[in-house]
Design a protein around this motif. Structure first.
Motif, short mmCIF file in Angstrom:
data_model
loop_
_atom_site.label_atom_id
_atom_site.label_comp_id
_atom_site.label_asym_id
_atom_site.label_seq_id
_atom_site.Cartn_x
_atom_site.Cartn_y
_atom_site.Cartn_z
N ASP A 15 0.83 -1.21 0.00
CA ASP A 15 0.00 0.00 0.00
C ASP A 15 0.86 1.26 0.00
O ASP A 15 0.49 2.28 -0.58
N LEU A 16 2.02 1.19 0.68
CA LEU A 16 2.89 2.36 0.82
C LEU A 16 4.34 1.92 0.70
O LEU A 16 4.77 0.96 1.36
N VAL A 17 5.10 2.59 -0.15
CA VAL A 17 6.54 2.31 -0.30
C VAL A 17 7.32 3.51 0.22
O VAL A 17 7.17 4.64 -0.27
N ILE A 18 8.15 3.25 1.24
CA ILE A 18 9.01 4.28 1.84
C ILE A 18 10.44 3.93 1.47
O ILE A 18 10.91 2.82 1.73
N HIS A 43 10.29 9.24 -0.81
CA HIS A 43 11.70 9.28 -0.45
C HIS A 43 11.80 10.00 0.89
O HIS A 43 11.49 11.18 1.00
N TRP A 44 12.24 9.25 1.90
CA TRP A 44 12.35 9.82 3.25
C TRP A 44 13.73 9.56 3.81
O TRP A 44 14.22 8.44 3.81
N GLY A 45 14.37 10.60 4.30
CA GLY A 45 15.69 10.46 4.88
C GLY A 45 16.50 11.73 4.66
O GLY A 45 16.00 12.73 4.14
N HIS A 64 18.40 12.67 -8.20
CA HIS A 64 17.84 11.71 -9.14
C HIS A 64 18.16 10.25 -8.85
O HIS A 64 17.59 9.37 -9.48
N PHE A 65 19.06 9.96 -7.94
CA PHE A 65 19.40 8.57 -7.62
C PHE A 65 18.18 7.83 -7.09
O PHE A 65 17.97 6.65 -7.37
N THR A 66 17.37 8.52 -6.31
CA THR A 66 16.14 7.94 -5.75
C THR A 66 14.97 8.81 -6.17
O THR A 66 14.69 9.84 -5.55
N SER A 67 14.28 8.42 -7.22
CA SER A 67 13.13 9.19 -7.69
C SER A 67 11.89 8.81 -6.90
O SER A 67 11.69 7.65 -6.55
N ALA A 68 11.06 9.79 -6.61
CA ALA A 68 9.81 9.55 -5.88
C ALA A 68 8.88 10.73 -6.12
O ALA A 68 9.30 11.80 -6.56
N GLN A 69 7.59 10.53 -5.82
CA GLN A 69 6.63 11.63 -5.97
C GLN A 69 6.62 12.55 -4.76
O GLN A 69 6.14 13.69 -4.85
N LEU A 70 7.14 12.09 -3.65
CA LEU A 70 7.14 12.89 -2.42
C LEU A 70 8.50 12.79 -1.74
O LEU A 70 9.04 11.69 -1.57
N ASN A 71 9.08 13.91 -1.38
CA ASN A 71 10.39 13.94 -0.71
C ASN A 71 10.25 14.61 0.65
O ASN A 71 9.89 15.79 0.73
N ASP A 128 5.31 10.15 13.37
CA ASP A 128 3.89 10.45 13.21
C ASP A 128 3.67 11.59 12.22
O ASP A 128 2.75 11.54 11.39
N GLN A 129 4.50 12.63 12.30
CA GLN A 129 4.38 13.74 11.37
C GLN A 129 4.68 13.27 9.94
O GLN A 129 3.98 13.65 8.99
N PHE A 130 5.70 12.45 9.80
CA PHE A 130 6.01 11.90 8.48
C PHE A 130 4.84 11.10 7.92
O PHE A 130 4.46 11.26 6.75
N MET A 131 4.26 10.23 8.74
CA MET A 131 3.16 9.38 8.26
C MET A 131 1.92 10.21 7.92
O MET A 131 1.18 9.87 6.99
N ARG A 132 1.67 11.28 8.64
CA ARG A 132 0.55 12.16 8.28
C ARG A 132 0.75 12.74 6.88
O ARG A 132 -0.16 12.72 6.04
N LEU A 133 1.95 13.26 6.64
CA LEU A 133 2.26 13.81 5.32
C LEU A 133 2.20 12.74 4.24
O LEU A 133 1.66 12.94 3.16
N ALA A 134 2.76 11.57 4.56
CA ALA A 134 2.84 10.50 3.57
C ALA A 134 1.46 9.99 3.19
O ALA A 134 1.15 9.83 2.00
#
Length: 374
Positions: free
Chosen positions: A92-95, A115-117, A143-150, A323-329
């Motif tokens: 459902d979710l890829v981090i 992309h989180w980190g 560009h090494f790690t492409s994602a829709q959300l950073n 928790d803040q990250f997961m809300r945004l994600a």
């Protein structure tokens, strides 16, 4: 909710952070771990379901990257096999914490990912850079790690989508002291080279950690330790200061503990030069390399009479950060699903604001990595 959490295993920072984050992510659902890379020196205590050789970094004994060894471990056929075999569509979710294979698997399957980190913070121009930028370094970071959300992690909130560092819980709960020694961890240098330059500073004590050390020994003013998470952390908590590379996790922990910090960025690693630039604001001493003047620089910096009191970003706990990250994600995932064909039921979380500008639809071309073993 099924979550795939991809972790870069080059170096130790990503693995250390993942160990803290994983139990907090598991509150939100089943979490499977994809580990990519072969050059971490700490034990991996994560429930790894997928494994890849990834694209690892290797160092020369005198400091700097060993590009020949890095090139030799690239195998395009296995890279493509790894990408095809990773079942990102089952989640459902890829981090993604800076893993190329997971990013490309999501790209070819048009799978939404996040992309989180720390590296994600470099998608924002407000994040500090050195005066002389590297075009190649900038391209890799973006560009090494492409994602829709950073969503980044950094020393300060340079952008609204950057959260505080993840600090190990036992460091947060520690009672720091100054027992007079300097904790040293420089992955790019052989410990014999380090000792050669500081052995004359007999009025200072050093705890030197290295992957090349097999058992604890003492030679004059230096104690040598095998690289271990608990022993290193204990040494740092009770140190006068820390000498380390230009990574993110160890400097963040040293700043959290209000330790004097000397940083030697790894040659050829643009990200570490960027980190060093950011650390100047917090009073860190930045030097280019270990040379014949290294001992004098160490002696001066760790004997200054001025109280070293760095500022530090954020009072958020690790629970609050995740928790803040997961809300945004999840809000971004729901927005994506509403725009996609088919019926998608929203995942319910507290309503968020200020998500405009988070979505990145620019996907780069392929790069490289290696072998998955489910």
């Amino acid at each position: 909710m099924k979550i795939l959490y991809a972790v870069q295993a080059t170096g130790n920072g990503h693995i250390s952070r993942a160990s803290e984050i994983l139990p907090l992510l598991q509150k939100y659902g089943q979490v499977d771990v994809m580990l990519s890379g072969t050059n971490a020196h700490l034990p991996v205590d994560l429930p790894v379901k997928y494994r890849s050789q990834g694209l690892s970094l290797f160092y020369r004994p005198g400091g700097g990257l060993n590009y020949l060894k890095m090139i030799k471990q690239i195998n395009p056929i296995r890279i493509w096999t790894d990408i095809k075999r990773l079942p990102v569509e089952s989640y459902d979710l890829v981090i993604n914490d800076f893993d190329f294979i997971t990013a490309m698997a999501c790209k070819i399957r048009r799978k939404f990912s996040i992309h989180w980190g720390h590296q994600a913070s470099f998608h924002y121009i407000e994040t500090p850079r050195p005066e002389q930028k590297s075009l190649i370094g900038e391209w890799v970071l973006k560009h090494f790690t492409s994602a829709q959300l950073n969503i980044g992690l950094h020393f300060k909130p340079y952008h609204k989508n950057i959260l505080p560092p993840i600090i190990k819980e036992h460091i947060r709960m520690a009672h720091p002291s100054n027992q007079g020694h300097v904790t040293v961890y420089l992955a790019q240098y052989d410990h014999h080279e380090i000792y050669k330059q500081i052995k004359s500073l007999t009025h200072l004590k050093f705890h030197i950690f290295s992957n090349g050390i097999k058992e604890k020994t003492t030679v004059q003013n230096c104690q040598f330790f095998p690289l271990g998470k608990e022993s290193f952390t204990h040494s740092m908590i009770h140190a006068n200061g820390v000498i380390t590379g230009g990574g993110f996790e160890t400097p963040a922990e040293a700043l959290f503990l209000k330790k004097r910090l000397m940083v030697i960025p790894i040659k050829g690693q643009y990200e570490q030069k960027c980190n060093a630039e950011a650390m100047r604001e917090f009073g860190a001493e930045i030097i280019d390399e270990i040379d014949i003047h290294f001992g004098a620089k160490v002696d001066r910096f760790f004997n200054e009479s001025i109280e070293f009191a760095p500022k530090f970003f954020g009072e958020m706990s690790n629970v609050e950060i995740v928790d803040q990250f997961m809300r945004l994600a999840i809000e971004a995932l729901n927005q994506h699903n509403r725009k996609s064909p088919g019926n998608h039921q929203d995942t319910e979380l507290p309503e968020l604001t200020g998500l405009e500008g988070l979505i990145n639809t620019n996907f780069p071309s392929a790069s490289s990595a290696i072998k998955i073993m489910p």
